[in-house]
Design a protein around this motif. Sequence first.
Motif, PDB file in Angstrom:
ATOM      1  N   LYS A   1       0.831  -1.216   0.000  1.00  0.00           N
ATOM      2  CA  LYS A   1       0.000   0.000   0.000  1.00  0.00           C
ATOM      3  C   LYS A   1       0.868   1.270   0.000  1.00  0.00           C
ATOM      4  N   ASN A   2       2.057   1.192   0.609  1.00  0.00           N
ATOM      5  CA  ASN A   2       2.936   2.369   0.642  1.00  0.00           C
ATOM      6  C   ASN A   2       3.611   2.639  -0.698  1.00  0.00           C
ATOM      7  N   VAL A   3       3.636   1.616  -1.544  1.00  0.00           N
ATOM      8  CA  VAL A   3       4.171   1.798  -2.899  1.00  0.00           C
ATOM      9  C   VAL A   3       3.061   2.325  -3.796  1.00  0.00           C
ATOM     10  N   TYR A   4       1.929   1.613  -3.810  1.00  0.00           N
ATOM     11  CA  TYR A   4       0.864   1.961  -4.746  1.00  0.00           C
ATOM     12  C   TYR A   4       0.312   3.359  -4.519  1.00  0.00           C
ATOM     13  N   ILE A   5       0.294   3.773  -3.250  1.00  0.00           N
ATOM     14  CA  ILE A   5      -0.244   5.079  -2.920  1.00  0.00           C
ATOM     15  C   ILE A   5       0.520   6.192  -3.644  1.00  0.00           C
ATOM     16  N   LYS A   6       1.780   5.902  -4.022  1.00  0.00           N
ATOM     17  CA  LYS A   6       2.603   6.909  -4.693  1.00  0.00           C
ATOM     18  C   LYS A   6       2.326   6.996  -6.198  1.00  0.00           C
ATOM     19  N   CYS A   7       1.653   5.952  -6.750  1.00  0.00           N
ATOM     20  CA  CYS A   7       1.493   5.897  -8.210  1.00  0.00           C
ATOM     21  C   CYS A   7       0.696   7.076  -8.757  1.00  0.00           C
ATOM     22  N   ASP A   8      -0.189   7.623  -7.956  1.00  0.00           N
ATOM     23  CA  ASP A   8      -1.046   8.708  -8.445  1.00  0.00           C
ATOM     24  C   ASP A   8      -0.688  10.058  -7.822  1.00  0.00           C
ATOM     25  N   VAL A   9       0.477  10.148  -7.155  1.00  0.00           N
ATOM     26  CA  VAL A   9       0.929  11.455  -6.636  1.00  0.00           C
ATOM     27  C   VAL A   9       1.690  12.122  -7.779  1.00  0.00           C
ATOM     28  N   LEU A  10       0.935  12.779  -8.640  1.00  0.00           N
ATOM     29  CA  LEU A  10       1.487  13.203  -9.924  1.00  0.00           C
ATOM     30  C   LEU A  10       2.701  14.111  -9.794  1.00  0.00           C
ATOM     31  N   GLU A  11       2.680  15.000  -8.788  1.00  0.00           N
ATOM     32  CA  GLU A  11       3.782  15.978  -8.685  1.00  0.00           C
ATOM     33  C   GLU A  11       5.129  15.319  -8.364  1.00  0.00           C
ATOM     34  N   ASP A  12       5.100  14.081  -7.853  1.00  0.00           N
ATOM     35  CA  ASP A  12       6.368  13.403  -7.517  1.00  0.00           C
ATOM     36  C   ASP A  12       6.895  12.523  -8.652  1.00  0.00           C
ATOM     37  N   LEU A  13       6.095  12.344  -9.706  1.00  0.00           N
ATOM     38  CA  LEU A  13       6.485  11.405 -10.765  1.00  0.00           C
ATOM     39  C   LEU A  13       7.347  12.099 -11.823  1.00  0.00           C
ATOM     40  N   PRO A  14       8.177  11.343 -12.552  1.00  0.00           N
ATOM     41  CA  PRO A  14       8.856  11.931 -13.705  1.00  0.00           C
ATOM     42  C   PRO A  14       7.826  12.495 -14.683  1.00  0.00           C
ATOM     43  N   LYS A  15       8.217  13.543 -15.405  1.00  0.00           N
ATOM     44  CA  LYS A  15       7.265  14.262 -16.268  1.00  0.00           C
ATOM     45  C   LYS A  15       6.530  13.324 -17.245  1.00  0.00           C
ATOM     46  N   LEU A  16       7.263  12.381 -17.838  1.00  0.00           N
ATOM     47  CA  LEU A  16       6.620  11.515 -18.830  1.00  0.00           C
ATOM     48  C   LEU A  16       5.543  10.631 -18.210  1.00  0.00           C
ATOM     49  N   ASN A  17       5.767  10.177 -16.970  1.00  0.00           N
ATOM     50  CA  ASN A  17       4.739   9.357 -16.295  1.00  0.00           C
ATOM     51  C   ASN A  17       3.520  10.201 -15.953  1.00  0.00           C
ATOM     52  N   ARG A  18       3.804  11.439 -15.532  1.00  0.00           N
ATOM     53  CA  ARG A  18       2.688  12.346 -15.211  1.00  0.00           C
ATOM     54  C   ARG A  18       1.885  12.652 -16.493  1.00  0.00           C
TER      55      ARG A  18
ATOM     56  N   GLU B   1       7.752   0.458 -25.025  1.00  0.00           N
ATOM     57  CA  GLU B   1       9.194   0.611 -25.252  1.00  0.00           C
ATOM     58  C   GLU B   1       9.702   1.983 -24.794  1.00  0.00           C
ATOM     59  N   LYS B   2       8.831   3.006 -24.834  1.00  0.00           N
ATOM     60  CA  LYS B   2       9.284   4.353 -24.441  1.00  0.00           C
ATOM     61  C   LYS B   2       9.546   4.441 -22.928  1.00  0.00           C
ATOM     62  N   PHE B   3       9.016   3.462 -22.179  1.00  0.00           N
ATOM     63  CA  PHE B   3       9.347   3.362 -20.747  1.00  0.00           C
ATOM     64  C   PHE B   3      10.679   2.609 -20.682  1.00  0.00           C
ATOM     65  N   ASN B   4      11.744   3.315 -21.068  1.00  0.00           N
ATOM     66  CA  ASN B   4      13.053   2.654 -21.188  1.00  0.00           C
ATOM     67  C   ASN B   4      13.703   2.470 -19.804  1.00  0.00           C
ATOM     68  N   ASP B   5      14.870   1.832 -19.784  1.00  0.00           N
ATOM     69  CA  ASP B   5      15.491   1.491 -18.493  1.00  0.00           C
ATOM     70  C   ASP B   5      15.759   2.734 -17.645  1.00  0.00           C
ATOM     71  N   GLU B   6      16.163   3.822 -18.301  1.00  0.00           N
ATOM     72  CA  GLU B   6      16.487   5.037 -17.551  1.00  0.00           C
ATOM     73  C   GLU B   6      15.231   5.628 -16.899  1.00  0.00           C
ATOM     74  N   LEU B   7      14.151   5.664 -17.686  1.00  0.00           N
ATOM     75  CA  LEU B   7      12.887   6.188 -17.133  1.00  0.00           C
ATOM     76  C   LEU B   7      12.365   5.261 -16.026  1.00  0.00           C
ATOM     77  N   ALA B   8      12.513   3.958 -16.253  1.00  0.00           N
ATOM     78  CA  ALA B   8      12.074   2.984 -15.231  1.00  0.00           C
ATOM     79  C   ALA B   8      12.808   3.241 -13.909  1.00  0.00           C
ATOM     80  N   GLN B   9      14.107   3.495 -13.991  1.00  0.00           N
ATOM     81  CA  GLN B   9      14.886   3.762 -12.755  1.00  0.00           C
ATOM     82  C   GLN B   9      14.279   4.945 -12.003  1.00  0.00           C
ATOM     83  N   SER B  10      14.023   6.058 -12.711  1.00  0.00           N
ATOM     84  CA  SER B  10      13.552   7.235 -11.967  1.00  0.00           C
ATOM     85  C   SER B  10      12.088   7.081 -11.553  1.00  0.00           C
ATOM     86  N   TYR B  11      11.292   6.391 -12.366  1.00  0.00           N
ATOM     87  CA  TYR B  11       9.877   6.199 -11.982  1.00  0.00           C
ATOM     88  C   TYR B  11       9.772   5.343 -10.715  1.00  0.00           C
ATOM     89  N   PHE B  12      10.448   4.197 -10.707  1.00  0.00           N
ATOM     90  CA  PHE B  12      10.289   3.309  -9.544  1.00  0.00           C
ATOM     91  C   PHE B  12      10.878   3.923  -8.277  1.00  0.00           C
TER      92      PHE B  12
END
Length: 207
Positions: free
Chosen positions: A5-22, A142-153
């Motif tokens: 729950k502490n992970v998933y709760i962050k998925c929709d906190v848009l201001e904390d996500l990388p720009k592309l995820n937001r 594919e656009k969710f590349n390894d670099e973006l995955a690192q910063s998103y997670f």
Amino acid sequence: MPEPKNVYIKCDVLEDLPKLNRDNWLFEIKLLSKELSQNASILQVGSMDGTRIIKLLEARPDLKLTGIEIEAPLVELAKKKVTKAGLKASFVHGDITNPPNLPKFDYVICLNNTLGYIPEQKKAINKMKSLGKNTIISVYGEKFNDELAQSYFKSINLEIDHIDQNAIIMNGFTKVKRFTKEEVDSWNCKITETPIGYFCILNTSKN
Ligand SMILES: C[S@@+](CC[C@H](N)C(=O)[O-])C[C@H]1O[C@@H](n2cnc3c(N)ncnc32)[C@H](O)[C@@H]1O
């Protein structure tokens, strides 16, 4: 090990996500608002704390929304948040691969790569198709590349252990999958490209 729950709760906190995820999250809302028919009944898979349902209802107050969520504390939180926002929606605790008794919906929607967190993906897709006249699945590609995955997670409190092709293996958490164009093509759906993936409309009205 991070609590789900502490992970998933962050998925929709848009201001904390990388720009592309937001951008991707907001793009999904725009596409949905245009796509969903008036007064439609909708089941959201992985409704988390209700943030997405609240945003959808703000854009489309005519919609009749139900969320299904596997984490019981998030179901309770969603109920409180929706009530506090002065809105109406239903929430059920359950696993989409083995759901409780539910009626048939006009649409089943599964957004923000939620399918990538579900180990039994084929089963989940089949269940969604059996519960909805239409099924909409939006995943990272594919656009969710390894670099973006690192910063998103990192932004959702997860640490990647390693990446094996399209399986992203976390430290102390479930692995998460990203999808290829070839895979989503195999779902036999209408595909719209999103900032980092694919928004897929599977027509299941024959069911
Ligand atoms: C990526 S988050 C959802 C993001 C968000 N709700 C959105 O619309 O953008 C994935 C959510 O799906 C839930 N979930 C994971 N597996 C599930 C399953 N088998 N059935 C129902 N919910 C599930 C998780 O607990 C989590 O809240």
